[in-house]
Design a protein around this motif. Sequence first.
Motif, PDB file in Angstrom:
ATOM      1  N   TRP A  12       0.873  -1.251   0.051  1.00  0.00           N
ATOM      2  CA  TRP A  12      -0.410  -0.250   0.193  1.00  0.00           C
ATOM      3  C   TRP A  12       0.905   1.467  -0.156  1.00  0.00           C
ATOM      4  CZ3 TRP A  12      -4.815  -0.506  -1.028  1.00  0.00           C
ATOM      5  CH2 TRP A  12      -5.609  -2.599  -0.371  1.00  0.00           C
ATOM      6  N   ARG A  13       0.628   2.093  -0.509  1.00  0.00           N
ATOM      7  CA  ARG A  13       1.482   3.179  -0.847  1.00  0.00           C
ATOM      8  C   ARG A  13       0.098   4.986   0.004  1.00  0.00           C
ATOM      9  NH1 ARG A  13       4.515   0.846  -0.277  1.00  0.00           N
ATOM     10  NH2 ARG A  13       6.049  -0.232  -1.744  1.00  0.00           N
ATOM     11  N   PRO A  14       0.572   5.814  -0.117  1.00  0.00           N
ATOM     12  CA  PRO A  14      -0.553   7.094  -0.310  1.00  0.00           C
ATOM     13  C   PRO A  14      -1.046   7.095  -1.465  1.00  0.00           C
ATOM     14  CG  PRO A  14       1.771   6.991   0.802  1.00  0.00           C
ATOM     15  CD  PRO A  14       1.723   6.277   0.380  1.00  0.00           C
ATOM     16  N   LEU A  15      -2.008   7.861  -1.989  1.00  0.00           N
ATOM     17  CA  LEU A  15      -2.883   7.624  -2.792  1.00  0.00           C
ATOM     18  C   LEU A  15      -1.962   8.951  -3.298  1.00  0.00           C
ATOM     19  CD1 LEU A  15      -5.203   7.638  -4.868  1.00  0.00           C
ATOM     20  CD2 LEU A  15      -6.241   9.547  -3.455  1.00  0.00           C
ATOM     21  N   ASP A  16      -1.661   9.781  -2.860  1.00  0.00           N
ATOM     22  CA  ASP A  16      -1.314  11.545  -3.583  1.00  0.00           C
ATOM     23  C   ASP A  16       0.496  10.632  -4.603  1.00  0.00           C
ATOM     24  OD1 ASP A  16       0.497  11.389  -1.520  1.00  0.00           O
ATOM     25  OD2 ASP A  16       0.550  13.499  -0.782  1.00  0.00           O
ATOM     26  N   ARG A  17       1.075   9.629  -3.584  1.00  0.00           N
ATOM     27  CA  ARG A  17       1.991   9.485  -4.209  1.00  0.00           C
ATOM     28  C   ARG A  17       2.332   8.499  -5.470  1.00  0.00           C
ATOM     29  NH1 ARG A  17       6.015   8.024   1.100  1.00  0.00           N
ATOM     30  NH2 ARG A  17       5.082   9.982   1.661  1.00  0.00           N
ATOM     31  N   LEU A  18       1.178   8.372  -6.257  1.00  0.00           N
ATOM     32  CA  LEU A  18       0.832   7.205  -7.352  1.00  0.00           C
ATOM     33  C   LEU A  18      -0.028   8.126  -8.281  1.00  0.00           C
ATOM     34  CD1 LEU A  18      -0.402   3.756  -5.581  1.00  0.00           C
ATOM     35  CD2 LEU A  18       1.594   4.189  -6.216  1.00  0.00           C
ATOM     36  N   THR A  19       0.903   7.573  -9.507  1.00  0.00           N
ATOM     37  CA  THR A  19      -0.482   7.937 -11.224  1.00  0.00           C
ATOM     38  C   THR A  19      -1.719   7.072 -11.091  1.00  0.00           C
ATOM     39  OG1 THR A  19       1.980   8.794 -12.074  1.00  0.00           O
ATOM     40  CG2 THR A  19      -0.276   7.866 -13.179  1.00  0.00           C
ATOM     41  N   VAL A  20      -2.740   7.557 -10.773  1.00  0.00           N
ATOM     42  CA  VAL A  20      -3.794   6.424 -10.980  1.00  0.00           C
ATOM     43  C   VAL A  20      -4.705   7.417 -11.885  1.00  0.00           C
ATOM     44  CG1 VAL A  20      -5.526   6.183  -9.649  1.00  0.00           C
ATOM     45  CG2 VAL A  20      -3.389   6.165  -8.640  1.00  0.00           C
ATOM     46  N   PRO A  21      -5.058   6.355 -12.872  1.00  0.00           N
ATOM     47  CA  PRO A  21      -5.854   7.470 -13.459  1.00  0.00           C
ATOM     48  C   PRO A  21      -7.511   7.741 -13.102  1.00  0.00           C
ATOM     49  CG  PRO A  21      -5.298   4.745 -14.784  1.00  0.00           C
ATOM     50  CD  PRO A  21      -5.719   4.983 -13.116  1.00  0.00           C
ATOM     51  N   PRO A  22      -7.276   8.836 -13.587  1.00  0.00           N
ATOM     52  CA  PRO A  22      -8.772   9.921 -13.372  1.00  0.00           C
ATOM     53  C   PRO A  22      -9.765   8.752 -12.575  1.00  0.00           C
ATOM     54  CG  PRO A  22      -8.072  10.931 -14.923  1.00  0.00           C
ATOM     55  CD  PRO A  22      -7.222   9.557 -15.203  1.00  0.00           C
ATOM     56  N   VAL A  57      -2.513  -9.066  10.715  1.00  0.00           N
ATOM     57  CA  VAL A  57      -0.954  -9.347   9.923  1.00  0.00           C
ATOM     58  C   VAL A  57       0.174  -8.021  11.358  1.00  0.00           C
ATOM     59  CG1 VAL A  57      -1.730 -10.817   8.443  1.00  0.00           C
ATOM     60  CG2 VAL A  57      -0.916  -7.897   7.972  1.00  0.00           C
ATOM     61  N   PRO A  58       1.200  -8.266  10.662  1.00  0.00           N
ATOM     62  CA  PRO A  58       2.231  -6.919  11.305  1.00  0.00           C
ATOM     63  C   PRO A  58       1.661  -5.178  11.005  1.00  0.00           C
ATOM     64  CG  PRO A  58       2.872  -9.266  11.146  1.00  0.00           C
ATOM     65  CD  PRO A  58       1.620  -9.312  10.695  1.00  0.00           C
ATOM     66  N   PHE A  59       1.791  -5.548   9.150  1.00  0.00           N
ATOM     67  CA  PHE A  59       1.483  -4.726   8.714  1.00  0.00           C
ATOM     68  C   PHE A  59      -0.296  -3.563   9.049  1.00  0.00           C
ATOM     69  CE2 PHE A  59      -0.617  -2.164   5.004  1.00  0.00           C
ATOM     70  CZ  PHE A  59       0.182  -0.726   5.360  1.00  0.00           C
ATOM     71  N   GLU A  60      -0.884  -4.899   9.551  1.00  0.00           N
ATOM     72  CA  GLU A  60      -2.455  -3.504   9.649  1.00  0.00           C
ATOM     73  C   GLU A  60      -1.952  -2.716  10.907  1.00  0.00           C
ATOM     74  OE1 GLU A  60      -5.286  -6.780   7.705  1.00  0.00           O
ATOM     75  OE2 GLU A  60      -4.370  -7.543   9.976  1.00  0.00           O
ATOM     76  N   ARG A  61      -1.183  -4.226  12.283  1.00  0.00           N
ATOM     77  CA  ARG A  61      -0.905  -3.292  13.453  1.00  0.00           C
ATOM     78  C   ARG A  61      -0.180  -2.462  13.417  1.00  0.00           C
ATOM     79  NH1 ARG A  61       1.041  -9.000  14.295  1.00  0.00           N
ATOM     80  NH2 ARG A  61       2.767  -8.286  15.365  1.00  0.00           N
ATOM     81  N   GLU A  62       0.599  -2.640  12.604  1.00  0.00           N
ATOM     82  CA  GLU A  62       1.614  -0.739  12.350  1.00  0.00           C
ATOM     83  C   GLU A  62      -0.001   0.041  12.049  1.00  0.00           C
ATOM     84  OE1 GLU A  62       4.760   0.994   8.949  1.00  0.00           O
ATOM     85  OE2 GLU A  62       5.521  -0.599   9.709  1.00  0.00           O
ATOM     86  N   TRP A 129      -4.697   4.646   2.136  1.00  0.00           N
ATOM     87  CA  TRP A 129      -3.334   4.473   0.905  1.00  0.00           C
ATOM     88  C   TRP A 129      -4.044   3.421  -0.128  1.00  0.00           C
ATOM     89  CZ3 TRP A 129      -4.065   3.517   6.012  1.00  0.00           C
ATOM     90  CH2 TRP A 129      -3.070   3.747   6.502  1.00  0.00           C
ATOM     91  N   VAL A 130      -3.507   3.243  -0.908  1.00  0.00           N
ATOM     92  CA  VAL A 130      -3.608   2.367  -2.515  1.00  0.00           C
ATOM     93  C   VAL A 130      -3.150   1.600  -2.996  1.00  0.00           C
ATOM     94  CG1 VAL A 130      -5.509   4.730  -3.067  1.00  0.00           C
ATOM     95  CG2 VAL A 130      -3.109   4.299  -4.018  1.00  0.00           C
ATOM     96  N   ARG A 131      -2.773   0.526  -3.790  1.00  0.00           N
ATOM     97  CA  ARG A 131      -2.538  -0.312  -4.694  1.00  0.00           C
ATOM     98  C   ARG A 131      -2.212  -0.305  -6.019  1.00  0.00           C
ATOM     99  NH1 ARG A 131      -3.255  -5.744  -4.284  1.00  0.00           N
ATOM    100  NH2 ARG A 131      -1.313  -6.106  -4.545  1.00  0.00           N
ATOM    101  N   TYR A 132      -2.127  -1.428  -7.189  1.00  0.00           N
ATOM    102  CA  TYR A 132      -2.858  -2.188  -7.794  1.00  0.00           C
ATOM    103  C   TYR A 132      -2.161  -2.933  -7.893  1.00  0.00           C
ATOM    104  CZ  TYR A 132      -4.295  -3.287 -12.459  1.00  0.00           C
ATOM    105  OH  TYR A 132      -4.765  -3.347 -13.920  1.00  0.00           O
ATOM    106  N   GLY A 133      -2.716  -3.905  -8.062  1.00  0.00           N
ATOM    107  CA  GLY A 133      -2.484  -5.545  -8.088  1.00  0.00           C
ATOM    108  C   GLY A 133      -3.206  -6.941  -8.234  1.00  0.00           C
ATOM    109  N   LEU A 134      -2.667  -8.059  -8.087  1.00  0.00           N
ATOM    110  CA  LEU A 134      -3.814  -9.403  -7.744  1.00  0.00           C
ATOM    111  C   LEU A 134      -4.762  -9.011  -7.715  1.00  0.00           C
ATOM    112  CD1 LEU A 134      -1.614 -12.233  -8.867  1.00  0.00           C
ATOM    113  CD2 LEU A 134      -3.004 -11.239 -10.050  1.00  0.00           C
ATOM    114  N   SER A 135      -6.371  -9.045  -7.525  1.00  0.00           N
ATOM    115  CA  SER A 135      -7.026  -9.580  -6.680  1.00  0.00           C
ATOM    116  C   SER A 135      -7.283 -10.561  -5.294  1.00  0.00           C
ATOM    117  CB  SER A 135      -8.826  -9.573  -7.473  1.00  0.00           C
ATOM    118  OG  SER A 135     -10.087 -10.194  -6.611  1.00  0.00           O
ATOM    119  N   PRO A 136      -7.215 -10.337  -4.722  1.00  0.00           N
ATOM    120  CA  PRO A 136      -7.520 -11.247  -3.479  1.00  0.00           C
ATOM    121  C   PRO A 136      -7.533 -12.446  -3.606  1.00  0.00           C
ATOM    122  CG  PRO A 136      -7.262  -9.153  -2.978  1.00  0.00           C
ATOM    123  CD  PRO A 136      -7.907  -8.877  -3.516  1.00  0.00           C
ATOM    124  N   ALA A 137      -8.983 -12.454  -4.197  1.00  0.00           N
ATOM    125  CA  ALA A 137      -9.431 -13.691  -4.175  1.00  0.00           C
ATOM    126  C   ALA A 137      -9.136 -14.415  -5.742  1.00  0.00           C
ATOM    127  CB  ALA A 137     -11.100 -13.880  -4.113  1.00  0.00           C
ATOM    128  N   GLY A 138      -8.491 -13.301  -6.302  1.00  0.00           N
ATOM    129  CA  GLY A 138      -8.015 -14.439  -7.133  1.00  0.00           C
ATOM    130  C   GLY A 138      -9.165 -13.870  -8.899  1.00  0.00           C
TER     131      GLY A 138
END
Length: 178
Positions: A12-22, A57-62, A129-138
Motif C-alpha cells: 500500500w502507498r499514499p494516494l498522492d504518491r501514485l499515478t492513478v487514472p482519473p 498481520v504486522p502491517f495492519e497492527r502498524e 493508502w492505495v495499490r494496484y495488483g492481483l485481486s486477493p480472491a483471484g
Amino acid sequence: MPNSPLDADPKWRPLDRLTVPPLIRDWLGDPGSLTARLRRHGTFHVRHNRSLVTVPVPFEREQLHQSGRRIALIREVTLMLCDTPVVEARSVLPLLSLRWANRNLAHMGGRSLGSELYRYPEAHRDQVWVRYGLSPAGRGPCWGRQTRFVKRGRPLLVAEYFLPALWSLVGEEQVGEQ
C-alpha cells in the motif's frame, strides 16, 4: 491464524504518491460512503464471507498503531452490485475499538460497515493508502484502497479491492494497468 484470501498487503502507498487514472482516483479518493455510491448504480447488498477474532498481520497492527499481539475482529465481505461481486473488503476492528458506543460495529453481519461509519457521530478518515495488483480472491488485477478510520476516538482499518466488474456496471470504461 488461518490463511485468509484477503491477507493484508504491505504494498500500500499514499494516494498522492501514485499515478492513478482519473476515474479510478475519483473512486479511491472519494471521502464519502462507498455503499451510498454503489447504491446509485443498482441493487446493492453485502455478502458476508467470514469473521474471526485473531491477531492482525504486522502491517495492519502498524497502521493501527497497535503494539504487541492485541487481537481484533477481522471481517471479510463482498459488496455486490446487481448480483455481481464488485468489491472485496477486509475490515480490521481492534477489540479495544469495539467497546461502549462502538460495540455495534462487532455485529454487522450482512450489513455494510459504511452504514455505521457514516452514521452520527461520523467516523473520521485519517489516512488512505492505495495499490494496484492481483485481486486477493483471484478475480484478476484490481485497484484497492485501505483506509484508517477513527470512530469515537478508536481506530479501525478497512481495505477495499475494486474488482474489474465494477467499471462496466457503473457505466465507465474498463480500466487496465497503468
